[in-house]
Scaffold this motif. Sequence first.
Motif, PDB file in Angstrom:
ATOM      1  N   SER A  97      73.441 147.373  16.057  1.00 34.11           N
ATOM      2  CA  SER A  97      73.287 146.949  17.445  1.00 34.11           C
ATOM      3  C   SER A  97      72.135 145.975  17.545  1.00 34.11           C
ATOM      4  O   SER A  97      71.313 145.855  16.650  1.00 34.11           O
ATOM      5  CB  SER A  97      73.045 148.161  18.335  1.00 34.11           C
ATOM      6  N   ASP A  98      72.099 145.310  18.647  1.00 28.72           N
ATOM      7  CA  ASP A  98      71.014 144.379  18.914  1.00 28.72           C
ATOM      8  C   ASP A  98      69.875 145.154  19.547  1.00 28.72           C
ATOM      9  O   ASP A  98      70.091 146.195  20.153  1.00 28.72           O
ATOM     10  CB  ASP A  98      71.534 143.309  19.870  1.00 28.72           C
ATOM     11  N   ARG A  99      68.669 144.635  19.434  1.00 26.39           N
ATOM     12  CA  ARG A  99      67.544 145.319  20.078  1.00 26.39           C
ATOM     13  C   ARG A  99      67.721 145.370  21.587  1.00 26.39           C
ATOM     14  O   ARG A  99      67.197 146.244  22.252  1.00 26.39           O
ATOM     15  CB  ARG A  99      66.229 144.618  19.744  1.00 26.39           C
ATOM     16  N   GLY A 100      68.459 144.410  22.116  1.00 25.47           N
ATOM     17  CA  GLY A 100      68.614 144.340  23.562  1.00 25.47           C
ATOM     18  C   GLY A 100      69.810 145.110  24.094  1.00 25.47           C
ATOM     19  O   GLY A 100      70.051 145.145  25.289  1.00 25.47           O
ATOM     20  N   ASP A 137      73.219 153.961  10.885  1.00 22.80           N
ATOM     21  CA  ASP A 137      72.689 152.997  11.834  1.00 22.80           C
ATOM     22  C   ASP A 137      71.993 151.896  11.064  1.00 22.80           C
ATOM     23  O   ASP A 137      70.999 152.138  10.389  1.00 22.80           O
ATOM     24  CB  ASP A 137      71.677 153.676  12.757  1.00 22.80           C
ATOM     25  N   ALA A 138      72.525 150.706  11.164  1.00 20.90           N
ATOM     26  CA  ALA A 138      71.864 149.590  10.500  1.00 20.90           C
ATOM     27  C   ALA A 138      70.686 149.148  11.355  1.00 20.90           C
ATOM     28  O   ALA A 138      70.649 149.398  12.545  1.00 20.90           O
ATOM     29  CB  ALA A 138      72.854 148.454  10.312  1.00 20.90           C
ATOM     30  N   GLU A 139      69.735 148.532  10.727  1.00 17.02           N
ATOM     31  CA  GLU A 139      68.594 147.987  11.469  1.00 17.02           C
ATOM     32  C   GLU A 139      69.111 147.013  12.516  1.00 17.02           C
ATOM     33  O   GLU A 139      69.960 146.179  12.225  1.00 17.02           O
ATOM     34  CB  GLU A 139      67.666 147.233  10.515  1.00 17.02           C
ATOM     35  N   PRO A 140      68.622 147.118  13.735  1.00 14.01           N
ATOM     36  CA  PRO A 140      69.143 146.220  14.758  1.00 14.01           C
ATOM     37  C   PRO A 140      68.684 144.783  14.552  1.00 14.01           C
ATOM     38  O   PRO A 140      67.603 144.536  14.020  1.00 14.01           O
ATOM     39  CB  PRO A 140      68.579 146.795  16.053  1.00 14.01           C
ATOM     40  N   SER A 142      66.619 149.926  26.054  1.00 13.78           N
ATOM     41  CA  SER A 142      67.257 149.129  25.012  1.00 13.78           C
ATOM     42  C   SER A 142      67.198 149.870  23.685  1.00 13.78           C
ATOM     43  O   SER A 142      66.327 150.697  23.445  1.00 13.78           O
ATOM     44  CB  SER A 142      66.581 147.766  24.899  1.00 13.78           C
ATOM     45  N   VAL A 143      68.177 149.570  22.858  1.00 16.44           N
ATOM     46  CA  VAL A 143      68.294 150.245  21.573  1.00 16.44           C
ATOM     47  C   VAL A 143      67.059 149.978  20.712  1.00 16.44           C
ATOM     48  O   VAL A 143      66.654 150.814  19.918  1.00 16.44           O
ATOM     49  CB  VAL A 143      69.593 149.797  20.874  1.00 16.44           C
ATOM     50  N   GLY A 144      66.450 148.806  20.901  1.00 12.94           N
ATOM     51  CA  GLY A 144      65.263 148.462  20.121  1.00 12.94           C
ATOM     52  C   GLY A 144      64.175 149.509  20.245  1.00 12.94           C
ATOM     53  O   GLY A 144      63.579 149.921  19.249  1.00 12.94           O
ATOM     54  N   THR A 174      65.125 152.543  18.401  1.00 13.98           N
ATOM     55  CA  THR A 174      65.005 152.334  16.961  1.00 13.98           C
ATOM     56  C   THR A 174      63.559 152.440  16.513  1.00 13.98           C
ATOM     57  O   THR A 174      63.258 153.024  15.467  1.00 13.98           O
ATOM     58  CB  THR A 174      65.560 150.951  16.574  1.00 13.98           C
ATOM     59  N   ARG A 195      62.790 155.924  16.214  1.00 14.91           N
ATOM     60  CA  ARG A 195      63.496 156.527  15.094  1.00 14.91           C
ATOM     61  C   ARG A 195      62.786 156.223  13.771  1.00 14.91           C
ATOM     62  O   ARG A 195      62.669 157.091  12.904  1.00 14.91           O
ATOM     63  CB  ARG A 195      64.922 155.992  15.068  1.00 14.91           C
TER      64      ARG A 195
END
Lengths: 209, 154
Positions: free
Chosen positions: A133-136, A204-207, B125-127, B130, B133
């Motif tokens: 996924s993207d960070r955003g 989960d791949a690094e975004p 946001s997923v960032g 992450t 995590r």
Amino acid sequence: MARRETPEINAGSMADIAFLLLIFFLVTTTMNVDSGISKKLSEKPPPDYKPPIIKEKNIFEVNINRNNELLVEDNRMELSELKEAAIKFIDNGGGDGKPGEDGTPGAPCDYCEGERSPSSSDHPNKAIISVQSDRGTDYGTYIEVQNELLKAYTVLRNRLCQQRYGIAYSELEKRYKDSRGSEKDDLKKKVEDIKTSFPQIISDAEPTS
Amino acid sequence: MSKFKKKKKGMPAVNTASLPDIVFMLLFFFMVTTTMRETSLQIEAPRLPSATEIKKLEHKSLVSTIYVGKAKDQKYGTAYNRIQLNDKIATPEDVPSFILRAREEVSEGEIPFMTTSIKADKESSVGTITDIRIKLRDVNALKLSYSTQTGADN
């Protein structure tokens, strides 16, 4: 003159007071149990760790961009189609499975009902779903995607469990939790059997940023 | 003679004297089961995403919760990416010490069963997730749960 008796205290409003308190506690009580999608993180790899080489066909790539759109295996896809696509990928069974820990060679998947296409996954225990996924990306979308992928596994596990033991996997798990003694060991074996037949491998791949 | 006048017979009123007792009993039940939120939220209550494939978290004492969402205080901006640990707004860098402190409170043997529950808003946001995590992985807190609502099954 008649003797005046002390009047009794009127206890009629006692109930009202108690009700008021009762309602207050009713409202503030939260009995909800925390529940959610559980995930096991992988351990931190040592610095000199080389990732194993995995065949392209055994990876199901899901990309979510910052506008919450899905790109699955290089095709645009709606969220509603993701489950079917994931099932198709996991259940393909086009080749041999992972070799056993005792060195036995991997066997082809005898419970898969997929197309057995050579260009898709070899075996459910080799099939890796990679979510990038993207960070955003919105967290909500990310969870929806995870949920759809887990649903795919649930469908497959339920099917296999129905075939082998005549009971849905979710039901089996519930029964396992409630059981005790020798019955528990028996059910545990069944649960483990289904779990290893369709292991959940979602990485989960690094975004991207 | 008036002393022996026959009393009027009517329906006797239902005795409500024991009503308070019943109500008090209920009251005590709810008082005992009530758990007040231990941490006051510094962020707006996160709107949890909904999901169906969920697992209940057991052993509440082994769960440490990280909140992610929009800060109530305007000075932290309006993005849904603020992290709250205990009672404070924090950064991902503070996560390891938060986990280590939580570990001190449980016995050695229970540490592998500790779970981190992330309560994040839908629009976070997923960032941010992450970042948390990665920090969790650094301190080997590998059991994670993304807190969700129970959604409709379809």
